[in-house]
Write a protein that holds these residues in place. Structure first.
Motif, PDB file in Angstrom:
ATOM      1  N   SER A   1       0.824  -1.212   0.000  1.00 37.21           N
ATOM      2  CA  SER A   1       0.000   0.000   0.000  1.00 37.21           C
ATOM      3  C   SER A   1       0.854   1.256   0.000  1.00 37.21           C
ATOM      4  O   SER A   1       0.437   2.296  -0.507  1.00 37.21           O
ATOM      5  N   GLY A   2       2.069   1.190   0.566  1.00 39.57           N
ATOM      6  CA  GLY A   2       2.935   2.361   0.597  1.00 39.57           C
ATOM      7  C   GLY A   2       3.896   2.448  -0.565  1.00 39.57           C
ATOM      8  O   GLY A   2       4.288   3.539  -0.971  1.00 39.57           O
ATOM      9  N   SER A   3       4.301   1.292  -1.105  1.00 44.86           N
ATOM     10  CA  SER A   3       5.298   1.305  -2.179  1.00 44.86           C
ATOM     11  C   SER A   3       4.667   1.402  -3.564  1.00 44.86           C
ATOM     12  O   SER A   3       5.344   1.776  -4.518  1.00 44.86           O
ATOM     13  N   ALA A   4       3.376   1.025  -3.694  1.00 42.13           N
ATOM     14  CA  ALA A   4       2.718   1.105  -5.002  1.00 42.13           C
ATOM     15  C   ALA A   4       2.296   2.547  -5.262  1.00 42.13           C
ATOM     16  O   ALA A   4       1.133   2.930  -5.103  1.00 42.13           O
ATOM     17  N   THR A   5       3.270   3.379  -5.654  1.00 44.06           N
ATOM     18  CA  THR A   5       3.024   4.789  -5.969  1.00 44.06           C
ATOM     19  C   THR A   5       3.648   5.095  -7.325  1.00 44.06           C
ATOM     20  O   THR A   5       4.563   4.393  -7.768  1.00 44.06           O
ATOM     21  N   PRO A   6       3.180   6.127  -7.991  1.00 44.85           N
ATOM     22  CA  PRO A   6       3.773   6.478  -9.295  1.00 44.85           C
ATOM     23  C   PRO A   6       5.272   6.783  -9.200  1.00 44.85           C
ATOM     24  O   PRO A   6       6.007   6.552 -10.147  1.00 44.85           O
TER      25      PRO A   6
ATOM     26  N   GLY B   1       5.514   3.350 -10.569  1.00 42.05           N
ATOM     27  CA  GLY B   1       4.906   3.863 -11.796  1.00 42.05           C
ATOM     28  C   GLY B   1       3.389   3.812 -11.810  1.00 42.05           C
ATOM     29  O   GLY B   1       2.766   4.240 -12.774  1.00 42.05           O
ATOM     30  N   PHE B   2       2.762   3.317 -10.746  1.00 39.10           N
ATOM     31  CA  PHE B   2       1.297   3.298 -10.675  1.00 39.10           C
ATOM     32  C   PHE B   2       0.891   3.335  -9.208  1.00 39.10           C
ATOM     33  O   PHE B   2       1.663   3.014  -8.308  1.00 39.10           O
ATOM     34  N   ALA B   3      -0.345   3.752  -8.980  1.00 40.25           N
ATOM     35  CA  ALA B   3      -0.910   3.785  -7.637  1.00 40.25           C
ATOM     36  C   ALA B   3      -1.809   2.576  -7.440  1.00 40.25           C
ATOM     37  O   ALA B   3      -2.211   1.916  -8.407  1.00 40.25           O
TER      38      ALA B   3
END
Length: 682
Positions: free
Chosen positions: A394-399, A403-405
């Motif tokens: 939840s914290g590492s899946a960022t643009p 590259g994406f949320a």
């Protein structure tokens, strides 16, 4: 429904509630600084008061120990290298035969031509003084624990602390008491090396057969005669094993001793070359420590245990009389050489370390030219393993990172997959395995940093209570409370995630190698010397290749921890599989099982208690490397200990060191209880 499942259901409800409320109540994840207690400052106040009173006595003891240490260094520096080689070769022949003698001569020749002979002799002076202190103290405490069973729990608890508290933690009070210098390194080495002798003394005396003890009594022996003339000689092989382990523990402390000792030994050479990023010298000096460790290990263990095939021809030829004559000849040669050339050192004018400038440049060039590869490996592990485990998907899946949320629909799909996986495991392996799958899925989603601390503490306490009883559950609650109120929860989380990943990777890689070695004698023969070398190298040596190729950072710490902790799963998995009952395996094969089915459904389940012991040793090794890995840029409990050492903060150093010891003891007791349950079930 199993009654043991009910508290876990209640904990699951509490977990969901904490996750739902953690945005509104941030203290559920981040323990407030306002709630911490100034325990470290209070410990420092007590320490300062005690040190002011007792420091003169300890400084006097330091002066007393300084004289024999200087004497040992002068004697070893006076001995010419030909005499040392002859003496060590004679001891090697008597210990294990001609092969070890050849290895001893080659190892000492390498040390000589590498240009590290004086530094190696200074290191041996430290070991030669620390080992007798540890051996005598360990033997006395072990004999006391054997004779007074009521004292054994207290003694074992003290040994657990001595073996699990990082050396950096108790270096601070030692520095305050004894001052800076080689004596502090000597005392630190002696403290660290005492527990193996204590444990082996108790084990050896406990294993003396009753028939032998009764025979001594019937012969009219007094209690003192029976102890020294009957029990100690019978336990001598185990005592020699303790001497071997004590020697290796003292040698593994040489670099830590160099940090506070400040004299020219091989540990200081390793440390200074690492600080200067002189990787060529680091490899040369690290190899010296590794060769010394392997040589001393083989010498001492050879006297403790005879070879499985019996003594070799060279060992039978080297009788006690010939060994004494060889040592006297070496001493006579040393006297003659010194009489002829009193000031001659007979050392090469320029050792290999003086010629390592080109090697340093070549290594730096390799690192520079292949930086794309090393950086790629590091970034792949960092972004795909380390970061998700630390901050969660939840914290590492960022643009910015991936590259994406992570939209709500994807999060819902993730939890649906986790529940489906838990359901499949529930049908095949039971609710405990399904619960483990759910816990792993939750940690991977929130990360260790995002997991509410009340949930984590209650989960560990509940697990400890169900596996080992109420006492361990209360111990877990008290230990985590100590960490919380001292503001060390973020460092604890960093330690847990780094050690968890290192242990999992060691189990996967080491377990696979162990399975392969159990089914192939050739692989076993290849892995044995590699494991021996990894097991005898001091911890600091593992930082050299990791630091050379991957620079500072958590990935470098992960590599160093894995190199140190990968041996137990290899050895224990191989040992467990090779000693599974042959009749059971034959019965399974006659029922038509494939080799894979035999391995998964028969061999591994039967070998599980031994494999669990390997897991225990892997966790212990990983935790013991935390303070060493702090030198390459971690932010965990090991870093807290190292920072406290730099500030001479005895309170924080002691509390952070006790926190690491608490984790190690808790893991040890949990796994021991699980092994007992599994063994009873089998």
């Amino acid at each position: 429904m199993d009654p043991a499942l009910l508290p876990w259901c209640a904990l699951a409800v509490l977990t969901a509630l904490c996750l739902f409320l953690k945005t509104d109540f941030p203290w559920l994840v981040n323990f407030p600084k306002a709630w911490t207690l100034p325990l470290a400052a209070q410990v420092n106040a007590v320490t300062d008061a005690v040190v002011a009173v007792v420091q003169p006595a300890f400084r006097a003891l330091s002066a007393m120990l300084d004289a024999p240490m200087r004497g040992a260094r002068l004697v070893l520096a006076w001995l010419p290298w030909p005499a040392v080689m002859i003496a060590v070769a004679a001891l090697a022949v008597a210990s294990s035969g001609g092969r070890l003698a050849i290895f001893a001569v080659l190892a000492l020749a390498y040390i000589l031509f590498a240009g590290y002979w004086p530094q190696s002799m200074n290191t041996l002076a430290l070991v030669l003084l620390a080992v007798p202190i540890s051996t005598v103290l360990g033997f006395v405490l072990g004999a006391l624990g054997h004779a007074r069973p009521r004292l054994r729990p207290i003694l074992l608890g003290a040994l657990d602390l001595m073996q699990t508290v990082p050396a950096f933690a108790y270096l601070i009070p030692l520095l305050l008491l004894f001052g800076f210098g080689p004596v502090v390194g000597l005392i630190a080495s002696a403290i660290y090396a005492t527990p193996p002798m204590v444990r082996n003394t108790m084990l050896g005396l406990d294993r003396v057969p009753d028939a032998i003890s009764e025979a001594g009594l019937m012969s009219g022996c007094t209690r003192r005669q029976q102890f020294w003339q009957v029990e100690v000689p019978t336990a001598l092989p185990q005592l020699l094993v303790g001497f071997n382990q004590t020697t290796m523990a003292a040698l593994s402390m040489v670099i830590v001793a160099a940090i506070i000792g400040g004299f020219e030994d091989i540990g200081w050479e390793v440390l200074s070359s690492m600080r200067k990023a002189e990787f060529g010298q680091s490899i040369l000096s690290g190899l010296v420590i590794a060769l010394l460790a392997i040589l001393i290990d083989r010498l001492t263990i050879g006297f403790a245990r005879e070879p499985e095939a019996g003594p070799t021809h060279a060992m039978r030829w080297m009788t006690s009389r010939r060994l004494i004559l060889s040592l006297l000849f070496a001493l006579g040669l040393a006297v003659v050489i010194r009489l002829v050339t009193p000031d001659g050192a007979f050392l090469p004018e320029t050792g290999l370390r003086m010629e390592m400038g080109a090697v340093n440049q070549w290594l730096l060039g390799v690192v520079r030219d292949y930086a794309w590869f090393f950086d790629g490996v590091r970034n792949a592990v960092l972004y795909c393993l380390l970061l998700p485990l630390r901050v969660g998907i939840s914290g590492s899946a960022t643009p910015v990172i991936w590259g994406f949320a992570l939209p709500p629909a994807a999060a819902a799909a993730y939890f649906a997959l986790a529940l489906a996986a838990a359901g499949l495991v529930l049908r095949g392996l039971g609710w405990r395995a399904a619960l483990a799958v759910l816990a792993a899925g939750l940690i991977l989603y929130t990360g260790f940093l995002g997991l509410p601390w009340p949930v984590f503490i209650l989960a560990v306490a509940l697990l400890a209570g169900q596996v080992a009883g109420l006492r361990l559950s209360l111990f877990a609650l008290a230990g985590f409370a100590l960490i919380l109120v001292n503001g060390l929860w973020p460092q604890l989380v960093q330690s847990l995630y780094l050690c968890t990943l290192a242990v999992l990777l060691c189990l996967l890689v080491g377990g696979a190698l162990g399975i392969w070695a159990a089914h192939s004698d050739r692989v076993s023969r290849i892995l044995k010397p590699i494991c021996d070398a990894l097991q005898t190298m001091p911890q600091f040596v593992f930082l050299i290749p990791a630091l050379m190729f991957f620079k500072v950072g958590e990935f470098t710490a992960l590599i160093a921890i894995m190199l140190y902790a990968i041996v137990p799963p290899i050895r224990y998995v191989e040992h467990g599989l090779r000693h599974v009952r042959a009749d059971v395996v034959e019965a399974v094969e006659q029922m038509g099982a494939t080799p894979m089915q035999t391995l998964l459904q028969a061999k591994l389940p039967l070998a599980l208690p031994v494999v669990m012991l390997g897991l225990n040793q892997t966790i212990m090794a990983a935790l013991s490397m935390l303070a060493i890995a702090a030198l390459v840029g971690t932010r965990d409990l090991g870093q807290a200990v190292y920072v406290a050492l730099g500030k001479a903060d005895a309170g924080m150093g002691l509390i952070a060191g006790l926190s690491i010891a608490f984790l190690a003891i808790l893991a040890d007791r949990l796994i021991q209880a699980a092994v007992k349950q599994r063994t009873a079930a089998l």
